[in-house]
Design a protein around this motif. Sequence first.
Motif, PDB file in Angstrom:
ATOM      1  N   UNK A  22      54.302  10.756  -4.483  1.00  0.00           N
ATOM      2  CA  UNK A  22      54.294  12.076  -3.995  1.00  0.00           C
ATOM      3  C   UNK A  22      53.859  12.837  -4.050  1.00  0.00           C
ATOM      4  N   UNK A  23      53.330  13.698  -2.775  1.00  0.00           N
ATOM      5  CA  UNK A  23      53.684  15.767  -2.716  1.00  0.00           C
ATOM      6  C   UNK A  23      54.632  15.685  -1.834  1.00  0.00           C
ATOM      7  N   UNK A  24      54.817  16.807  -1.962  1.00  0.00           N
ATOM      8  CA  UNK A  24      56.704  17.159  -0.666  1.00  0.00           C
ATOM      9  C   UNK A  24      56.246  18.517  -1.512  1.00  0.00           C
ATOM     10  N   UNK A  25      56.413  19.331   0.241  1.00  0.00           N
ATOM     11  CA  UNK A  25      56.693  20.327   0.397  1.00  0.00           C
ATOM     12  C   UNK A  25      58.167  21.158   0.631  1.00  0.00           C
ATOM     13  N   UNK A  26      58.168  22.206  -0.408  1.00  0.00           N
ATOM     14  CA  UNK A  26      59.844  23.003  -0.143  1.00  0.00           C
ATOM     15  C   UNK A  26      60.459  22.778   0.838  1.00  0.00           C
ATOM     16  N   UNK A 143      67.369  10.285  -2.165  1.00  0.00           N
ATOM     17  CA  UNK A 143      65.749  10.837  -1.247  1.00  0.00           C
ATOM     18  C   UNK A 143      66.059   9.199  -0.082  1.00  0.00           C
ATOM     19  N   UNK A 144      65.495   9.126   1.507  1.00  0.00           N
ATOM     20  CA  UNK A 144      65.032   8.358   1.654  1.00  0.00           C
ATOM     21  C   UNK A 144      64.517   8.973   3.233  1.00  0.00           C
ATOM     22  N   UNK A 145      64.126   8.588   4.406  1.00  0.00           N
ATOM     23  CA  UNK A 145      64.073   9.218   5.242  1.00  0.00           C
ATOM     24  C   UNK A 145      64.900  10.010   6.317  1.00  0.00           C
ATOM     25  N   UNK A 146      64.591  10.946   6.883  1.00  0.00           N
ATOM     26  CA  UNK A 146      65.247  12.462   7.701  1.00  0.00           C
ATOM     27  C   UNK A 146      65.270  11.295   8.954  1.00  0.00           C
ATOM     28  N   UNK A 149      62.064  11.076  11.688  1.00  0.00           N
ATOM     29  CA  UNK A 149      60.841  10.862  11.176  1.00  0.00           C
ATOM     30  C   UNK A 149      60.116  10.887   9.862  1.00  0.00           C
ATOM     31  N   UNK A 150      60.680  11.782   8.937  1.00  0.00           N
ATOM     32  CA  UNK A 150      59.856  11.591   7.840  1.00  0.00           C
ATOM     33  C   UNK A 150      60.807  12.001   6.669  1.00  0.00           C
ATOM     34  N   UNK A 151      60.373  11.824   5.393  1.00  0.00           N
ATOM     35  CA  UNK A 151      60.901  11.616   4.296  1.00  0.00           C
ATOM     36  C   UNK A 151      61.111  12.614   3.581  1.00  0.00           C
ATOM     37  N   UNK A 188      60.115  18.523   1.842  1.00  0.00           N
ATOM     38  CA  UNK A 188      59.904  16.727   2.655  1.00  0.00           C
ATOM     39  C   UNK A 188      57.846  16.706   2.148  1.00  0.00           C
ATOM     40  N   UNK A 189      58.360  15.204   2.508  1.00  0.00           N
ATOM     41  CA  UNK A 189      57.098  14.492   1.460  1.00  0.00           C
ATOM     42  C   UNK A 189      55.909  14.947   2.869  1.00  0.00           C
ATOM     43  N   UNK A 190      54.805  14.729   2.306  1.00  0.00           N
ATOM     44  CA  UNK A 190      53.194  15.444   2.891  1.00  0.00           C
ATOM     45  C   UNK A 190      53.043  14.328   3.212  1.00  0.00           C
TER      46      UNK A 190
END
Length: 191
Positions: A22-26, A143-146, A149-151, A188-190
């Motif tokens: 999975x791709x994440x933005x800092x 890691x997990x849901x925030x 509604x994000x991950x 935050x997962x894209x």
Amino acid sequence: MKKLFIASLMASMLAAPALQAAEYEIDTQGAHAFIQFKISHLGYSWLYGRFNTFKGNFSYDAAKLADSKIQLEIDTKSIDSNHAERDKHLRSPDFLNVDKHSKATFVSTKIVPKAGADFDVVGNFTLNGVTKEIVINATKLGEGSDPWGGYRAGFAGTTSINLEDFAIKNILGPASATVHLDLSVEGIKKS
């Protein structure tokens, strides 16, 4: 019939695309990531600071940690040691030379899993126009849901660099030759 079903199932599994990290933005907008440093001041005390402006992203898959990647870009002009005159000196050619090298970058080349949640991030760090390989000792924090509604996935890491390796004059003596960096990265997962 059973053999036909199993053969069809295996064929569909082989044809299915491989799962990717999975791709994440800092998350710098929410101030959930930090790049901080400390350096000895003449061997008498610790001087602490941070970089206020940076951005980056990473790919991460817990099942294939070694396939993960991270890249960061740091605005060296954003150095902040809580002292305006010292920050002006740190931006000068004596140290970061921000007029010539306004960005520092890190690009990982290898992730080396260790015991538990620990791993090493090996990569190329460019500072003051010089690129050297460094190793960041990292730990997965969680890691997990925030709640929005994000991950998210979060990590912490430490490394040390020698100023002279990056063509920065060591004008404060042997006790001040090494800078210790602390990194806290929440992505935050894209979608």
